[in-house]
Design an enzyme around this catalytic site. Structure first.
Site, PDB file in Angstrom:
ATOM      1  CD  GLU A  51     -27.358-102.452  17.204  1.00 15.54           C
ATOM      2  OE1 GLU A  51     -28.256-103.084  16.597  1.00 15.54           O
ATOM      3  OE2 GLU A  51     -27.536-101.375  18.088  1.00 15.54           O
ATOM      4  CG  PHE A 113     -35.709-100.471   5.419  1.00 13.89           C
ATOM      5  CD1 PHE A 113     -36.222 -99.453   6.178  1.00 13.89           C
ATOM      6  CD2 PHE A 113     -35.524-101.817   6.236  1.00 13.89           C
ATOM      7  CE1 PHE A 113     -36.439 -99.632   7.471  1.00 13.89           C
ATOM      8  CE2 PHE A 113     -35.881-101.993   7.561  1.00 13.89           C
ATOM      9  CZ  PHE A 113     -36.300-100.701   8.410  1.00 13.89           C
ATOM     10  CD  GLN A 114     -32.929-101.679   9.448  1.00 14.69           C
ATOM     11  OE1 GLN A 114     -32.526-102.647   9.195  1.00 14.69           O
ATOM     12  NE2 GLN A 114     -33.457-101.096  10.715  1.00 14.69           N
ATOM     13  CE  LYS A 163     -31.904-111.099   4.391  1.00 16.19           C
ATOM     14  NZ  LYS A 163     -33.479-110.430   4.677  1.00 16.19           N
ATOM     15  CG  MET A 468     -11.965 -84.687  33.579  1.00 17.74           C
ATOM     16  SD  MET A 468     -10.736 -84.473  34.958  1.00 17.74           S
ATOM     17  CE  MET A 468     -10.126 -86.305  35.162  1.00 17.74           C
TER      18      MET A 468
END
Length: 557
Positions: A51, A113-114, A163, A468
């Site tokens: 993602e 969940f999630q 959802k 760097m």
């Protein structure tokens, strides 16, 4: 007509002119992905490997095209994986609409969940965010998100959709695309005062920032400096506003800017800062920055005025509109003495020495520019390679240099290069310049480039260290190389070949040119592993908080 929430989302995206989205499916967004399947003839979906890659791709797409980038992720870890990409876009004022799914309304707050409170997490790094729990509010919320992302100072907006809303059915009415109205009312009285100051200046400098690019004001910016014969410099975000070969372009300003650039600002009697926020990488010591100058700031965001550097005059508004109003008030000037003085500074500026027996950073960048052409879009990650690219790329296109400036996001480059290539198609080449440290962070997006046969050329400046950070350890930490020497044994060519791409190794300039020839002719993504010395440093450099007296042009043994 009656549609479910997912179909409404897709319809509004099309209504707003979206034809490409980047994302990754999951349980909470399955209804949305079902709608994308039905509308696949109108919206192209690019499936990333992660993602974060999708968020960087949406960012790169937006920077390269000037359109709004759109990315989609599921709830929980899908949403949190977007956070770095959202913050990157926020710091650099990139217009994005980020769509996340969440658990059903009845499960919110129950540690389902999630489930994650993504609107709370992203509140500090978005212009605004929404949580939609009623399908009747969905269409107008999406339209409002596009308006906010593109109004005033641009930036990312997040829409979190439960959802059940993605499945609920309601009446939907198509509308016209949101027209962004610029409500800038230029303060002409203040502008006349500013014009008078510029007309009477003996040693003026214009400093351009990313706001010039955001407002598509490069043409009028060029007209201003050429009409008034004012030397200009730019921040990292404004590379390409004035072409690299224009004699009035002094180049990059700040920590890794040239001696002539920093000296010009140090000596200036008037500094006109346009679309820039005086970040700490530009104004390292805010009390000493442009201390001799009357400072004028032109910016769309009032909150940036006097935030980092105290200014004497300012105008708030869209940069393009303000410059268009200022241009007729500014007089033609020669400024021969000032231009002559700057030529002397150029003569003593840092100049790297060529050595064809090895690959030196400035020669590597030069070879890419010579073989790719000036119209190529260069995308970088973050580190030494980023600064070398900023210093030496032949910038001529204000949307031709994509990099994470404000957040400094290692791993930004590959996703952004994919987004740029998707957005630009065959119209321009895209070259991704990275370091071995940055490349390891999101190298998985090589499979995305292969899946969509995107001819992005990746050039790794491989010095086997975190360059760097190691440079700072050399200069400021008594060479205590704590965890910056990489012991990785990665074979980058075999790696990308395993993904389905191809590559080559280059240890000399001739090998680099040969590899670039092969890469530009290759039908798909190509990687070049360029071996450079770990003790090559980005020079000149100013230490944090430093002034011109602290400028470092050589690193001792």
């Amino acid at each position: 007509m009656k549609l479910n929430g997912s179909e409404i989302l897709t319809e509004v995206l099309i209504e707003q002119g979206v034809d490409t989205v980047f994302g990754y499916p999951g349980g909470a967004v399955l209804n949305i992905y079902d709608a994308l399947y039905k509308y696949s003839d109108k919206i192209k979906h690019i499936l990333s490997a992660h993602e974060q890659g999708a968020s960087h791709a949406a960012d790169g797409y937006a920077r390269a095209t000037g359109k709004t980038g759109v990315c989609i992720a599921t709830s929980g870890p899908g949403a949190t994986n977007l956070v770095t990409g959202i913050a990157t876009a926020y710091m650099d004022s990139v217009p994005m609409v980020v769509i996340t799914g969440n658990v059903g309304k009845g499960l919110i707050g129950r540690d389902a969940f999630q489930e994650v409170y993504i609107t709370g997490i992203t509140m500090p790094i978005t212009k605004h965010n929404f949580m939609v729990q009623d399908v009747n509010e969905l269409a107008d919320t999406i339209r409002e998100a596009f308006r906010i992302a593109n109004t005033g100072r641009k930036g990312p907006v997040l829409i979190d959709i439960t959802k059940d809303v993605t499945a609920a059915v309601t009446e939907f009415e198509r509308k016209e695309k949101i027209v962004i109205k610029d409500d800038t009312v230029v303060d002409m009285e203040q502008l006349k005062i500013i014009a008078d100051i510029i007309n009477n200046a003996k040693k003026p400098v214009v400093m351009f920032g990313g706001g010039v690019v955001s407002s598509n004001a490069s043409d009028v910016a060029l007209q201003l400096v050429e009409k008034a014969n004012i030397p200009s410099c730019h921040t990292l975000m404004a590379a390409g506003v004035i072409g690299y070969n224009n004699p009035l372009n002094l180049g990059l300003l700040g920590m890794h800017g040239g001696y002539v650039t920093n000296k010009a600002v140090d000596d200036a009697d008037v500094l006109i800062a346009v679309g820039t926020r005086f970040s700490d990488r530009v104004a390292l010591d805010t009390n000493e920055f442009a201390k001799k100058a009357t400072i004028i700031q032109i910016d769309i965001d009032l909150s940036e005025i006097n935030k980092n550097v105290a200014v004497d005059h300012y105008v708030i508004g869209d940069v393009k509109k303000v410059l268009e109003a200022l241009l007729p008030l500014v007089e033609n000037q020669e400024r021969r003495e000032w231009i002559k003085m700057l030529e002397v500074y150029k003569d003593v500026d840092y100049k790297p020495v060529d050595d064809d027996s090895q690959i030196l950073p400035h020669q590597l960048i030069g070879a890419i520019c010579d073989m790719a052409g000036e119209d190529t879009v260069v995308v970088t990650d973050v580190g030494q390679h980023q600064m070398w690219a900023a210093q030496y790329v032949h910038h001529v296109n204000p949307r031709g240099f994509l990099t994470s400036g404000g957040l400094g996001t290692m791993g930004y480059g590959y996703g952004a290069a994919i987004g740029a290539k998707v957005g630009l198609g065959d119209s321009k080449k895209v070259v991704h310049i990275t370091g071995d440290g940055s490349f390891h962070m999101n190298l998985n997006e090589a499979c995305t480039a292969v899946s969509y046969n995107l001819p992005v050329i990746t050039v790794i400046m491989n010095n086997q260290v975190l360059g760097m950070v190691r440079q700072m350890q050399t200069l400021f930490f008594d060479r205590h190389y704590s965890n910056t020497v990489l012991e990785r044994q990665t074979d980058y060519v075999k790696l990308v070949q395993a993904f389905g791409a191809d590559g080559a190794v280059a240890s000399t300039l001739d090998e680099l040119r040969e590899a670039l020839d092969k890469g530009f002719a290759y039908d798909g993504p190509f990687l070049i592993d360029c071996r450079i010395d770990k003790d090559e440093f980005v020079l000149p450099t100013l230490p944090p908080g430093g002034t011109m007296e602290d400028l470092i042009v050589k690193v001792g043994d």
